[in-house]
Structure formats: structure tokens, C-alpha cells
Design an enzyme around this catalytic site. Sequence first.
Site, PDB file in Angstrom:
ATOM      1  N   VAL B  28      51.879  -4.496 -16.489  1.00 27.60           N
ATOM      2  CA  VAL B  28      51.413  -3.575 -17.527  1.00 27.60           C
ATOM      3  C   VAL B  28      50.505  -2.508 -16.927  1.00 27.60           C
ATOM      4  O   VAL B  28      50.654  -1.312 -17.212  1.00 27.60           O
ATOM      5  CB  VAL B  28      50.663  -4.331 -18.651  1.00 27.60           C
ATOM      6  CG1 VAL B  28      50.231  -3.368 -19.742  1.00 27.60           C
ATOM      7  CG2 VAL B  28      51.531  -5.453 -19.221  1.00 27.60           C
ATOM      8  N   ALA B  57      41.177  -1.096 -10.033  1.00 21.30           N
ATOM      9  CA  ALA B  57      40.653  -2.249  -9.291  1.00 21.30           C
ATOM     10  C   ALA B  57      41.737  -3.300  -9.137  1.00 21.30           C
ATOM     11  O   ALA B  57      42.370  -3.697 -10.129  1.00 21.30           O
ATOM     12  CB  ALA B  57      39.456  -2.841 -10.030  1.00 21.30           C
ATOM     13  N   GLU B 141      44.994  -4.246 -29.108  1.00 24.07           N
ATOM     14  CA  GLU B 141      46.326  -4.251 -29.741  1.00 24.07           C
ATOM     15  C   GLU B 141      47.373  -4.897 -28.848  1.00 24.07           C
ATOM     16  O   GLU B 141      48.278  -5.583 -29.322  1.00 24.07           O
ATOM     17  CB  GLU B 141      46.722  -2.806 -30.075  1.00 24.07           C
ATOM     18  CG  GLU B 141      48.036  -2.608 -30.790  1.00 24.07           C
ATOM     19  CD  GLU B 141      48.088  -3.206 -32.185  1.00 24.07           C
ATOM     20  OE1 GLU B 141      48.693  -4.273 -32.328  1.00 24.07           O
ATOM     21  OE2 GLU B 141      47.510  -2.633 -33.118  1.00 24.07           O
ATOM     22  N   ILE B 148      54.353  -4.052 -30.434  1.00 25.40           N
ATOM     23  CA  ILE B 148      54.355  -3.940 -31.896  1.00 25.40           C
ATOM     24  C   ILE B 148      52.964  -3.611 -32.416  1.00 25.40           C
ATOM     25  O   ILE B 148      52.020  -4.342 -32.156  1.00 25.40           O
ATOM     26  CB  ILE B 148      54.826  -5.248 -32.562  1.00 25.40           C
ATOM     27  CG1 ILE B 148      56.146  -5.723 -31.961  1.00 25.40           C
ATOM     28  CG2 ILE B 148      54.942  -5.059 -34.068  1.00 25.40           C
ATOM     29  CD1 ILE B 148      56.582  -7.091 -32.474  1.00 25.40           C
ATOM     30  N   ASP B 213      50.368 -19.995 -25.524  1.00 25.99           N
ATOM     31  CA  ASP B 213      50.326 -18.531 -25.630  1.00 25.99           C
ATOM     32  C   ASP B 213      50.424 -18.104 -27.099  1.00 25.99           C
ATOM     33  O   ASP B 213      49.663 -17.252 -27.562  1.00 25.99           O
ATOM     34  CB  ASP B 213      51.488 -17.938 -24.818  1.00 25.99           C
ATOM     35  CG  ASP B 213      51.608 -16.438 -24.983  1.00 25.99           C
ATOM     36  OD1 ASP B 213      50.813 -15.716 -24.365  1.00 25.99           O
ATOM     37  OD2 ASP B 213      52.485 -15.996 -25.751  1.00 25.99           O
ATOM     38  N   LYS B 217      47.568 -16.074 -29.594  1.00 21.90           N
ATOM     39  CA  LYS B 217      47.866 -14.903 -30.426  1.00 21.90           C
ATOM     40  C   LYS B 217      47.655 -15.231 -31.904  1.00 21.90           C
ATOM     41  O   LYS B 217      47.205 -14.380 -32.673  1.00 21.90           O
ATOM     42  CB  LYS B 217      49.297 -14.451 -30.166  1.00 21.90           C
ATOM     43  CG  LYS B 217      49.474 -13.896 -28.745  1.00 21.90           C
ATOM     44  CD  LYS B 217      50.936 -13.838 -28.358  1.00 21.90           C
ATOM     45  CE  LYS B 217      51.143 -13.229 -26.984  1.00 21.90           C
ATOM     46  NZ  LYS B 217      52.546 -13.395 -26.531  1.00 21.90           N
TER      47      LYS B 217
END
Lengths: 469, 469
Positions: B28, B57, B141, B148, B213, B217
Site C-alpha cells: 500500500v 521510512a 478509512e 470501500i 482480521d 475490523k
Amino acid sequence: MTERNTTGAAAPADTKTLKVALLGAGNVGAQVARILLEDADVLAARTGARLELVGIAVRTIDAPREVDLPRELFTTDASALVRGADVVIELMGGLEPAKTLILEAIEHGATVVTGNKALLAVDGPSLYEKADAAGVQLSYEAAVAGAIPILRPIRDSLAGDKVTRVMGIVNGTTNFILDQMDTTGAQFADALAEATRLGYAEADPTADIEGHDAAAKGAILASLSFHTRFALEDVHCQGITSVTASDIAAAKDAGFVIKLLAIAEKLPLPAADKGAAGEARQGDAGESGYGVSVRVHPTLIPRSHPLAAVHGAFNAVFVEAESAGELMFYGRGAGGTPTASAVMGDVVSAARRMVLGGPGRTETTAGVLPVLGIDAVTTQYYIGLDAADQPGVLAKISALFAENGVSIETMRQTVHRERGADDDGAPGLAELRIVTHRASEAALAATVQAISGLDIINSITSVLRVEGV
Amino acid sequence: MTERNTTGAAAPADTKTLKVALLGAGNVGAQVARILLEDADVLAARTGARLELVGIAVRTIDAPREVDLPRELFTTDASALVRGADVVIELMGGLEPAKTLILEAIEHGATVVTGNKALLAVDGPSLYEKADAAGVQLSYEAAVAGAIPILRPIRDSLAGDKVTRVMGIVNGTTNFILDQMDTTGAQFADALAEATRLGYAEADPTADIEGHDAAAKGAILASLSFHTRFALEDVHCQGITSVTASDIAAAKDAGFVIKLLAIAEKLPLPAADKGAAGEARQGDAGESGYGVSVRVHPTLIPRSHPLAAVHGAFNAVFVEAESAGELMFYGRGAGGTPTASAVMGDVVSAARRMVLGGPGRTETTAGVLPVLGIDAVTTQYYIGLDAADQPGVLAKISALFAENGVSIETMRQTVHRERGADDDGAPGLAELRIVTHRASEAALAATVQAISGLDIINSITSVLRVEGV
């Protein structure tokens, strides 16, 4: 009446009070009033301010309403109400007096929340500018796709991305009608009658079935998605009145469903326009060489497409962005209570900003991308033909497509001996269903015209656009 | 390198510059860096500020990366980078040093954007408080459902509504595995191997397949939806490792599909807890008497439910709110570029506020609703049984359901003579598929235990929860 402190969790004593004026107490307005009154404590806790409903402007005080509201809140003097308010919620609909009252609110520095898509589609650009100039916030989430949070995600969540295309089922009436036709095989007129009976279509359904309502929402969606201001006249618009049961059946047979879509997409400028448009209009930085087209028309989409699963009067907006890829937002597109949810989201966000300080509006329409007409668009097409069943028909038709530069993706032929054949040996009837590759409207129109001149063609039963393949 | 003024539409000369520090250049992070560099002009036009990427970094400067980035931007001194930044984007993942660096950023007054769901699920509440206290903005987000836009719509668009339930497919790996099993009939192990081969599952897939995971969330979604702070330990969590191909086949046969859902819902407090909880904890005004339960488990949903159409590694979050009704948000839940879109949405929104002024954070966790355990939840259940095919079996089983207060909605019996029957006349095998009405976990567990004690029962093949009917 706003002092319903039932939980002990009310906001502290120094809580600010914001005076809220409501214009209109119809379907949506009545529900907004109810929420403001019933949920006063929750709203105070969430905003840090008491949202005091100071009045509701209506045409007739004693008209029957869906919600029982305190009579003393009603007034027929909308203008006086607006002048005393911090937040003005406009839910009257129509162009006037809504526009004049919104302008008065802006002038007095009140925050404005509206769900008036018809007004925004016509006068949006000038209203946004006046609000900007006055440093006043103008929000309108309820104007597109009812309860579905779509404008804020496009404006804020995709603010660091580049939207390339938006396709929306943004009119529940037409989606209900097309879904009825698809599931029951009904003709358009019967499905419309059913929609009217169930309250999904208004007495005069013109704005819905001719696509005008979808076009207004398409203009708003396009404006936010492409940081460019569109008005209703920029939208190419075709309704669903000519969609027949046999169109739907043929589409179904080929794995498609027909939906009325509002489509806004970024397209490269036609080569001839590039120089002129690049100089004359200033694009969003880094996006020169592109324009935006907005259109509303019945569209074949594959049954596996996420939009194909949107049934009944539901709405959905499918967004394609460079980084995010494909997104879809789904929910109720109309109805008093769902739409009131969107209105109240804007009201609470506005109140938070008024309490905490902050920018009035955060959307940017930084650039103006050229508005492209339908002639700049290429789509796939579906063409239904009835032809004579005789040798060489496919070859003749294929040749005409090729001559006009339209490439065929699939062609299916069904022969009906019983329909055209008779005793003297006349040929049977061949039903041809053709899906093309992407082509311009002009090339497609030329092809259709050439084909219709062939003496072996009985009729061209439908010409519809295809997307999402 | 940020001076890519190619369009003539760059921001005016007095444009503010915001120094952006990026922590992490993985999947990402590398895409975020690329967008910051490539789209500098677009971002400046949209925010009114130049977003200058001052450094990235990383642990190892010369590690191979997906995007070719200027070598001089890399540093191993994350702490020094953070101290010189206006905006800190944390995409390192993991608990440390991410947490220490975010705290340093908050201390120095920098706006923080993170996609670190693991950290937020564990330390979110303390980080939000520290950011609040420092008047610093903390956005995340990207931490839930990748591209999404879900957190902002819940926080802002539904701010005037009351969310009653959220059900999310928030883990793409498990959705891919379950979708494979559903479409190909594969066993779990084979579908997992396929997911690994295609890069949808990591070398150690534990966090995905055990539901950890999704639970992280779920805690974040629940916190925003119910204006209450949840941590990972509040979430009841069950993964998909015990879901078998025959569970999937049986569910399919009955019109269901199995999805791993994170479900957060508001529930009335159990009668016994009402007094104590009402006093001890202060609910969001007007919501006393309610608590919230958050759980992750494999769930049967009807094939007609919008979540059933979410295939492959896609994510979707289905939200039910009092006024809005049913909403769904659909898109890519992972991947470098899609997740970068969500990160950049936060960065642009933050930059706009820094340019225009405004509140750091606008979500409210005004009340603390009691956290309810799985024992407060009622759901429908699906139970698969293999029983002896002899008279009276259904009656015995039905009686045990009734004795334990669990009501049966549907019961289907399939008899396999060939499987259990043998020459001495022993009975055949009856497969029973039972869907109950809503029942508590305790009542269901007691029922299952009682049934498993019957000598006519060969085995209880599955017990799974059902939602969305």
C-alpha cells in the site's frame, strides 16, 4: 418540546442551540421533523448542540400529514422563518419558491440542507457559487439516491483518487417497472400500472419514465465525481417507454438485464477538439485532454454485474476509480424515512461544523472539464432483427457492419420455420440478436440505416446500448 | 519532484505546502508514494495545498519494491521523519514501532492517517483519546474494507440516523476461499491452497482463516456505528477452518451460501443487567436499555441476500439503520492500489481541513453502550444431522428442540437407503437439515447436547448460524 431529557445523558448545560427551520412537511419533511423532535437528545449528544426546530413552513397549515406534529410549529410565512434560522432544511421541491428561499438563507448566512434535485440540476451551479461566495454551507446528500450515502463518499473518500466512470440506478420507479417486466414478462404499460397501484409511480409519471429525474441526479453525480459543474441540459436523456417485453425477453435470453442507468464517464477529447478545448477550458490539473459525458438510457448489463442484482425500487451507484477499482453503493432511493436519514446526516454534519468551527464546503470543482455530447461516447450495442431465413443473409448483414466500421462481438440466429413459412415455399423467419464491440452512435446509426434498407430484413426490433461486459 | 506542472492548472503561487511523511513502503505504501508524486497537481488543486512527500521510512532502504521511487526519499530514521511532518501516513502495520511513531506524531501535532487495523483494534481507544486531547486528527478509512468508503459514510452520512446492525464481509481471503468452495465444491484445504497460489492468502494465513482480521475490523466498524469504543477482546470470534465441503453443499441445497461475517448489532439489555448497566454505563442519549454485541463467525445467508452476490476477494458491508433501512457498500477489500485510494481520501480530507481550518475529528463516541457477549445474541441456526431412518425419529428430535425452547422453522429429511441399509435389515440413514427460529446460543447448545445423546443419532454434521432471512 425539544426538552425530552429522558436518559440523563443529555448534553451539558452550556450546550449551544441551533435554530432549525424546515421548509415543507411532505413525505420527507414530516419524517425529518419527527426525528428532530423525537431524537433531540441523541442529536445533541452527537453534535454538541441542541437542534431546535423553530418552525415548519407549509402552504396549508391544516393539510393532512403522515406524522402528528405540534400545530404551533407550522407557519405559512417561509421567508420570516428562514430569516431567524441557523440551519434551513428545504424539502418543498420544485423550482420556486424553493430557490428564492434558499437564496435568502444564504444571504442571511444560514447553513442550507436540501434534497431538491430538480432545482440543483437546473440552478445548482449558480447556487453553489453564491453559497461559496457567502461562505455558507450547502449540502444535498438526499438529492441523489435517497438514503444511500453517495455524494459524501465521492466527494471526500475518493478525493485522492480519480473517478473514471459512474453508473447509477438512481430512479426507483423505473427500476421497479423494468424489474417487474424482467421477472413477470409484463409489458411496459402493465408494469407501470402496477407501479402506480403500489405507490412507486406518481399520478403523472413523466419525469420518471422519460428519464428526467435520473438525468437531474446524473448531473449532480457527475459534478461531484469529475470536479466539474454539470446542468440538466448537458445530459443526453432517453427514457424507458419504448422498452418492450420482447426486448426484455431477448436480453434475458442472452444473459442480460435491462436497467435505466445514469452514466457519467471521463473520455479522451476527440482529436479535433483537443487544441480548442484545452485552451478554452481549464481542466482539473493533470486531466487536460479529457472531457466528461453524462447520459441516461435503458442499458443492457450482464446478469453477473453487481447492478443487475438491484431489484424493485432499490437504487445503487457503481463507481469506477483509477485506484479504488470498482465500488458499489446500494440502498433505498426514495421514501420519506430513508430520505430523511440522508437529510439528517447533512444536518448533523453541518451542526458539528458550526459547533467545532470548520470549512463550510469541502467539495472542489477546481477544474471545468469540457462537456461532451453523446456523439463522443462509444458503447457496445445490442440489435434485434427479424430477417428472411435464406442463404447469405448473415453474410450480407455482417458485411454492412464491417463497411460501417462496427465490429460484431456475438451474433445469434434463431430460425422460426412455422412463423414465416407458407405453402408456396416462402422462407421462414430468422431472429438475429447481435451484440457489437464498442462503437460510436454515428457508426451504429449508419449501420442500422444500411441494414434497414436490405430487402431481406423484415424489421429491426430493438437497438439498445450495452455496458458492463 | 513535486513540481510537475504540466497542465497550466496548478494551484496559485501562494499555495501552502504540507510536509507529508510516509511510514512504510510495502504493498500500500508504495502506491501511496506513487500517487503523491504522480498526482501532485491534481492533489494541489483539490486541497489548496501542495502535498510534499518529504520522506519514506523503511527498514531496509534497498529492499525490492513494486514501484520505482526516488532513492533519496528513503530513510531508516522514522522518528526524525515524523518530527518534521504536517501529515504522517502510517502504513507499516503491526503494533510496534507503529504505535510509538503515531504517538510521536500526535505529540508533535501532526495529522495522522493510518490503515493499521491490528493496532487500532488493540489500542484504538487510547489512540483516539490521545489524538482528541491533542486536538489532532486521526483517520483510518483504509483499516476496514480496503477501498470501500465505509467509515466516513457511517460516521457522517448516518450521523442523524441510528444504526441497528452492521454485517460485513471484511476479509477477502476467507471470502475467496468460501466462494471457491461454493462454486467448485472444493474442500477447505484445497480452496486455501488455491488462495495461497493466487496470492489471496499469506504464507501464514492464521489471522485470516481464524477470523482475527475480521474481528479487528468488526471492532472498528462497531465503534463508529454505535458511538461506543470496542476493542478486539470484545469480539466473539470463530474462523472458517471447520467449514466443510458438505456444509457448503447442504447450505447450497437449502438456498443458502456460507460467508464469514463480522456482525455488530444493538440488542436490548438482558432484563437482569438493565439496572446495573444503566447506572454503571452511560449510553448514547436515548439508547439506554441497549447494548452492543460484536461477533465473527461463518454464517448462512439466503442466496437472494445482497451479501450473497459478493464473490471472490471482494468485500461488502451491509448496514441496517432505523431510518435509512438497508444499505450496502461494495468494493475491493485489499490490494495496494485500492487501499491507497482510501488512504489518499483521508489525506486529502485532512489537508483540506488544514488549509481551510476546521475540527480535527468529527466522529463522536459520546456514549458508552454496554458490550454484550455472544450469550446475549439470538440467531437462527442451521443443524445438519445423520440419524437412523426409523419411525419416530423426527418426533423424538422435535421434542428435544421444544423442550429446550428452540422452535424449528424448517426441517428437511433425505433418506439414503443405500448408505445405512444392510442385509440383516438394519435401518437406512436419514439426513436431517434443520433451520431454527431465533434462539440463544445457550438454548441451542443445550438442544444439540440433548440430541447428541439420542442413540438414533449417528452424528451431528454441522451447527452454523443463519442471518438475513
